[in-house]
Design a protein around this motif. Structure first.
Motif, PDB file in Angstrom:
ATOM      1  N   VAL A  36       0.982  -1.018   0.048  1.00 30.95           N
ATOM      2  CA  VAL A  36       0.041  -0.105   0.125  1.00 30.95           C
ATOM      3  C   VAL A  36       0.717   1.271   0.062  1.00 30.95           C
ATOM      4  O   VAL A  36       1.631   1.673   1.052  1.00 30.95           O
ATOM      5  N   ALA A  37       1.101   2.052  -1.212  1.00 32.32           N
ATOM      6  CA  ALA A  37       1.842   2.993  -1.226  1.00 32.32           C
ATOM      7  C   ALA A  37       1.654   4.186  -0.357  1.00 32.32           C
ATOM      8  O   ALA A  37       2.421   4.668  -0.054  1.00 32.32           O
ATOM      9  N   SER A  38       0.361   4.308  -0.418  1.00 31.66           N
ATOM     10  CA  SER A  38       0.169   5.575   0.230  1.00 31.66           C
ATOM     11  C   SER A  38       0.190   5.533   1.804  1.00 31.66           C
ATOM     12  O   SER A  38       0.667   6.640   2.307  1.00 31.66           O
ATOM     13  N   GLN A  39       0.565   4.464   2.497  1.00 30.40           N
ATOM     14  CA  GLN A  39       0.815   4.213   3.926  1.00 30.40           C
ATOM     15  C   GLN A  39       2.181   3.784   3.937  1.00 30.40           C
ATOM     16  O   GLN A  39       2.798   3.492   5.101  1.00 30.40           O
ATOM     17  N   ALA A  40       2.828   3.337   2.734  1.00 32.99           N
ATOM     18  CA  ALA A  40       4.306   2.889   2.772  1.00 32.99           C
ATOM     19  C   ALA A  40       4.411   1.580   3.647  1.00 32.99           C
ATOM     20  O   ALA A  40       5.226   1.435   4.744  1.00 32.99           O
ATOM     21  N   VAL A  41       3.318   0.750   3.290  1.00 30.22           N
ATOM     22  CA  VAL A  41       3.668  -0.569   4.048  1.00 30.22           C
ATOM     23  C   VAL A  41       3.208  -1.777   3.130  1.00 30.22           C
ATOM     24  O   VAL A  41       2.405  -1.656   2.038  1.00 30.22           O
ATOM     25  N   ASP A  42       3.851  -2.855   3.539  1.00 30.91           N
ATOM     26  CA  ASP A  42       3.534  -4.229   2.869  1.00 30.91           C
ATOM     27  C   ASP A  42       2.401  -4.656   4.025  1.00 30.91           C
ATOM     28  O   ASP A  42       2.645  -4.835   4.926  1.00 30.91           O
ATOM     29  N   VAL A  43       1.342  -5.315   3.121  1.00 36.42           N
ATOM     30  CA  VAL A  43       0.207  -5.968   4.368  1.00 36.42           C
ATOM     31  C   VAL A  43       0.125  -7.118   3.933  1.00 36.42           C
ATOM     32  O   VAL A  43      -0.098  -7.629   2.617  1.00 36.42           O
ATOM     33  N   GLU A  60       9.110   2.291   4.474  1.00 37.72           N
ATOM     34  CA  GLU A  60       9.975   3.457   4.530  1.00 37.72           C
ATOM     35  C   GLU A  60      10.201   4.010   5.842  1.00 37.72           C
ATOM     36  O   GLU A  60       9.185   3.828   6.568  1.00 37.72           O
ATOM     37  N   ASP A  61      11.368   4.459   6.329  1.00 37.03           N
ATOM     38  CA  ASP A  61      11.649   4.627   7.483  1.00 37.03           C
ATOM     39  C   ASP A  61      10.965   6.123   7.924  1.00 37.03           C
ATOM     40  O   ASP A  61      10.684   6.154   9.313  1.00 37.03           O
ATOM     41  N   GLU A  62      10.479   6.730   7.123  1.00 33.95           N
ATOM     42  CA  GLU A  62       9.517   8.166   7.761  1.00 33.95           C
ATOM     43  C   GLU A  62       8.106   8.046   7.770  1.00 33.95           C
ATOM     44  O   GLU A  62       7.615   8.835   8.040  1.00 33.95           O
ATOM     45  N   SER A  63       7.488   6.946   7.356  1.00 34.04           N
ATOM     46  CA  SER A  63       6.232   6.586   7.393  1.00 34.04           C
ATOM     47  C   SER A  63       5.768   6.575   9.030  1.00 34.04           C
ATOM     48  O   SER A  63       6.354   6.513   9.831  1.00 34.04           O
ATOM     49  N   GLY A  64       4.420   6.793   8.925  1.00 34.52           N
ATOM     50  CA  GLY A  64       3.656   6.752  10.110  1.00 34.52           C
ATOM     51  C   GLY A  64       3.852   5.467  10.897  1.00 34.52           C
ATOM     52  O   GLY A  64       4.134   5.486  12.067  1.00 34.52           O
ATOM     53  N   VAL A  65       3.488   4.330  10.206  1.00 35.85           N
ATOM     54  CA  VAL A  65       3.898   2.950  10.600  1.00 35.85           C
ATOM     55  C   VAL A  65       5.227   2.816  11.112  1.00 35.85           C
ATOM     56  O   VAL A  65       5.697   2.116  12.113  1.00 35.85           O
TER      57      VAL A  65
END
Ligand code: CO
Length: 133
Positions: A36-43, A60-65
């Motif tokens: 999910v590119a918008s949240q920078a996560v693999d789900v 990504e290191d800077e994402s919220g998650v």
């Protein structure tokens, strides 16, 4: 207003490593994985009846998650409730002074609407609302 639990999201360091517990030990099945590119996560999606566990690995290191993981370590991230009408739900919550992260629903890549309630308003739990229709 709330129909059911849609998913419970858990933040992990590493999706492959997390399968040892969720799939191998607990016996859940992973239906699919997506980025999910918008949240920078693999789900990874692990259905349980009508609901599912979603395992989130930041990409990504800077994402919220990613920041959540750095600060608090792996663990439960949010619970998501399915609602009939998310616009009406947000209006109702605002009317009773519930602090919202998203006052207006966001729209996912699949066109579905979602919004987050601030953990300060929900006993420390990040709550997501999700409208499927
Ligand atoms: Co979610």
């Amino acid at each position: 207003m709330i129909k059911k639990v849609n998913h419970i999201a858990v933040v992990v360091d590493n999706l492959e490593a997390s399968m040892k517990f969720w799939v191998e030990a607990l016996g859940l099945e992973m239906s699919h994985r997506e980025h999910v590119a918008s949240q920078a996560v693999d789900v990874a999606f692990l259905p349980i009846g009508d609901s599912k566990i979603e395992l989130l690995q930041p990409t990504e290191d800077e994402s919220g998650v990613a920041k959540y993981l750095q600060k608090r370590g792996p663990g439960m991230h949010h619970i998501c409730f399915e609602v009939d009408d998310i616009d009406a739900a947000l209006v109702r919550l605002k009317a009773v002074s519930v602090q919202l992260i998203n006052e207006v629903p966001m729209v996912g890549s699949d066109g579905r609407k979602f919004a987050f309630i601030h953990p300060k308003a929900a006993n420390g739990v990040l709550v997501e609302l999700y409208e499927l229709s």
